[in-house]
Write a protein that holds these residues in place. Structure first.
Motif, PDB file in Angstrom:
ATOM      1  N   MET A   1      41.330  27.391  -0.215  1.00  0.00           N
ATOM      2  CA  MET A   1      42.188  28.204   0.630  1.00  0.00           C
ATOM      3  C   MET A   1      41.503  28.335   1.979  1.00  0.00           C
ATOM      4  SD  MET A   1      43.729  32.031  -0.005  1.00  0.00           S
ATOM      5  CE  MET A   1      42.282  32.610  -0.793  1.00  0.00           C
ATOM      6  N   LYS A   2      42.285  28.255   3.040  1.00  0.00           N
ATOM      7  CA  LYS A   2      41.758  28.337   4.391  1.00  0.00           C
ATOM      8  C   LYS A   2      42.620  29.306   5.200  1.00  0.00           C
ATOM      9  CE  LYS A   2      40.760  25.395   8.346  1.00  0.00           C
ATOM     10  NZ  LYS A   2      40.860  24.054   8.906  1.00  0.00           N
ATOM     11  N   LEU A   3      41.970  30.168   5.952  1.00  0.00           N
ATOM     12  CA  LEU A   3      42.665  31.142   6.778  1.00  0.00           C
ATOM     13  C   LEU A   3      42.502  30.743   8.242  1.00  0.00           C
ATOM     14  CD1 LEU A   3      44.161  33.893   6.699  1.00  0.00           C
ATOM     15  CD2 LEU A   3      41.946  34.969   6.997  1.00  0.00           C
ATOM     16  N   ASN A   4      43.624  30.577   8.936  1.00  0.00           N
ATOM     17  CA  ASN A   4      43.603  30.222  10.362  1.00  0.00           C
ATOM     18  C   ASN A   4      44.181  31.359  11.185  1.00  0.00           C
ATOM     19  OD1 ASN A   4      42.617  27.583   9.989  1.00  0.00           O
ATOM     20  ND2 ASN A   4      44.683  26.831   9.571  1.00  0.00           N
ATOM     21  N   TYR A   5      43.670  31.514  12.401  1.00  0.00           N
ATOM     22  CA  TYR A   5      44.211  32.514  13.326  1.00  0.00           C
ATOM     23  C   TYR A   5      44.618  31.819  14.609  1.00  0.00           C
ATOM     24  CZ  TYR A   5      44.668  36.641  16.261  1.00  0.00           C
ATOM     25  OH  TYR A   5      45.154  37.603  17.103  1.00  0.00           O
ATOM     26  N   ASN A   6      45.864  32.036  15.041  1.00  0.00           N
ATOM     27  CA  ASN A   6      46.370  31.468  16.280  1.00  0.00           C
ATOM     28  C   ASN A   6      46.270  32.544  17.355  1.00  0.00           C
ATOM     29  OD1 ASN A   6      48.114  30.701  18.425  1.00  0.00           O
ATOM     30  ND2 ASN A   6      49.177  29.296  17.051  1.00  0.00           N
ATOM     31  N   HIS A   7      45.399  32.327  18.322  1.00  0.00           N
ATOM     32  CA  HIS A   7      45.182  33.334  19.368  1.00  0.00           C
ATOM     33  C   HIS A   7      46.399  33.508  20.275  1.00  0.00           C
ATOM     34  CE1 HIS A   7      40.954  34.067  18.502  1.00  0.00           C
ATOM     35  NE2 HIS A   7      40.860  32.773  18.238  1.00  0.00           N
ATOM     36  N   LYS A   8      47.177  32.444  20.456  1.00  0.00           N
ATOM     37  CA  LYS A   8      48.369  32.546  21.310  1.00  0.00           C
ATOM     38  C   LYS A   8      49.436  33.432  20.671  1.00  0.00           C
ATOM     39  CE  LYS A   8      47.820  28.146  23.665  1.00  0.00           C
ATOM     40  NZ  LYS A   8      48.389  26.823  23.918  1.00  0.00           N
ATOM     41  N   THR A   9      49.693  33.221  19.380  1.00  0.00           N
ATOM     42  CA  THR A   9      50.736  33.988  18.698  1.00  0.00           C
ATOM     43  C   THR A   9      50.191  35.242  18.024  1.00  0.00           C
ATOM     44  OG1 THR A   9      50.457  32.751  16.640  1.00  0.00           O
ATOM     45  CG2 THR A   9      52.075  31.900  18.224  1.00  0.00           C
ATOM     46  N   LYS A  10      48.863  35.337  17.955  1.00  0.00           N
ATOM     47  CA  LYS A  10      48.183  36.459  17.290  1.00  0.00           C
ATOM     48  C   LYS A  10      48.631  36.587  15.836  1.00  0.00           C
ATOM     49  CE  LYS A  10      47.369  38.936  21.538  1.00  0.00           C
ATOM     50  NZ  LYS A  10      47.501  40.156  22.304  1.00  0.00           N
ATOM     51  N   ARG A  11      48.698  35.430  15.157  1.00  0.00           N
ATOM     52  CA  ARG A  11      49.114  35.404  13.758  1.00  0.00           C
ATOM     53  C   ARG A  11      48.115  34.603  12.925  1.00  0.00           C
ATOM     54  NH1 ARG A  11      54.627  36.552  12.374  1.00  0.00           N
ATOM     55  NH2 ARG A  11      55.703  37.324  14.192  1.00  0.00           N
ATOM     56  N   PHE A  12      47.968  35.045  11.683  1.00  0.00           N
ATOM     57  CA  PHE A  12      47.145  34.330  10.724  1.00  0.00           C
ATOM     58  C   PHE A  12      48.029  33.424   9.887  1.00  0.00           C
ATOM     59  CE2 PHE A  12      44.512  38.036  11.533  1.00  0.00           C
ATOM     60  CZ  PHE A  12      43.234  37.488  11.584  1.00  0.00           C
ATOM     61  N   SER A  13      47.466  32.358   9.381  1.00  0.00           N
ATOM     62  CA  SER A  13      48.164  31.527   8.412  1.00  0.00           C
ATOM     63  C   SER A  13      47.176  31.137   7.318  1.00  0.00           C
ATOM     64  CB  SER A  13      48.775  30.282   9.059  1.00  0.00           C
ATOM     65  OG  SER A  13      47.767  29.485   9.626  1.00  0.00           O
ATOM     66  N   ILE A  14      47.682  31.055   6.108  1.00  0.00           N
ATOM     67  CA  ILE A  14      46.864  30.683   4.966  1.00  0.00           C
ATOM     68  C   ILE A  14      47.263  29.268   4.564  1.00  0.00           C
ATOM     69  CG2 ILE A  14      46.231  31.222   2.596  1.00  0.00           C
ATOM     70  CD1 ILE A  14      47.094  34.121   3.166  1.00  0.00           C
ATOM     71  N   CYS A  15      46.273  28.387   4.502  1.00  0.00           N
ATOM     72  CA  CYS A  15      46.541  26.980   4.189  1.00  0.00           C
ATOM     73  C   CYS A  15      45.916  26.600   2.850  1.00  0.00           C
ATOM     74  CB  CYS A  15      45.947  26.086   5.272  1.00  0.00           C
ATOM     75  SG  CYS A  15      46.520  26.466   6.924  1.00  0.00           S
ATOM     76  N   ASN A  16      46.493  25.598   2.235  1.00  0.00           N
ATOM     77  CA  ASN A  16      45.959  24.996   1.016  1.00  0.00           C
ATOM     78  C   ASN A  16      45.865  25.967  -0.156  1.00  0.00           C
ATOM     79  OD1 ASN A  16      45.564  22.535   2.420  1.00  0.00           O
ATOM     80  ND2 ASN A  16      43.648  23.325   3.223  1.00  0.00           N
ATOM     81  N   LEU A  17      46.874  26.813  -0.313  1.00  0.00           N
ATOM     82  CA  LEU A  17      46.902  27.699  -1.477  1.00  0.00           C
ATOM     83  C   LEU A  17      47.285  26.902  -2.720  1.00  0.00           C
ATOM     84  CD1 LEU A  17      48.874  30.869  -0.312  1.00  0.00           C
ATOM     85  CD2 LEU A  17      46.464  30.736  -0.854  1.00  0.00           C
ATOM     86  N   THR A  18      46.634  27.215  -3.822  1.00  0.00           N
ATOM     87  CA  THR A  18      47.085  26.644  -5.087  1.00  0.00           C
ATOM     88  C   THR A  18      48.299  27.456  -5.545  1.00  0.00           C
ATOM     89  OG1 THR A  18      45.746  28.078  -6.491  1.00  0.00           O
ATOM     90  CG2 THR A  18      44.718  26.030  -5.701  1.00  0.00           C
ATOM     91  N   GLU A  19      49.017  26.948  -6.512  1.00  0.00           N
ATOM     92  CA  GLU A  19      50.168  27.681  -7.037  1.00  0.00           C
ATOM     93  C   GLU A  19      49.723  29.009  -7.654  1.00  0.00           C
ATOM     94  OE1 GLU A  19      53.886  27.085 -10.156  1.00  0.00           O
ATOM     95  OE2 GLU A  19      52.612  25.383  -9.657  1.00  0.00           O
ATOM     96  N   ASP A  20      48.587  28.989  -8.347  1.00  0.00           N
ATOM     97  CA  ASP A  20      48.075  30.222  -8.955  1.00  0.00           C
ATOM     98  C   ASP A  20      47.709  31.251  -7.897  1.00  0.00           C
ATOM     99  OD1 ASP A  20      48.398  29.273 -11.530  1.00  0.00           O
ATOM    100  OD2 ASP A  20      46.319  28.587 -11.707  1.00  0.00           O
TER     101      ASP A  20
END
Length: 72
Positions: A1-20
């Motif tokens: 799992m990877k957490l990204n933060y976009n400074h322009k939109t000031k939003r986080f996104s979570i990448c590569n989540l498993t189904e569980d």
């Protein structure tokens, strides 16, 4: 799992989540969204036992995230 933060939109996104992992997040969020009620006296959302409380902004953010993840 990877957490990204976009400074322009000031939003986080979570990448590569498993189904569980995604299901665990949804279950946890559904507990918050479905089991908490607004307490006017305190001005917070609280669980039935008053052991856990969230400010309105945090509750609404959890609700939005739950709705987005569950496709509502």
């Amino acid at each position: 799992m990877k957490l990204n933060y976009n400074h322009k939109t000031k939003r986080f996104s979570i990448c590569n989540l498993t189904e569980d992992e995604a299901n665990a997040i949804l279950r946890s969020l559904s507990i918050v969204v479905e089991k908490m009620d607004y307490n006017e006296e305190l001005g917070f959302y609280t669980d039935n036992g008053d052991c856990f409380a969230l400010p309105t902004e945090s509750y609404e953010a959890a609700e939005r995230l739950f709705n987005q993840l569950s496709g509502k």
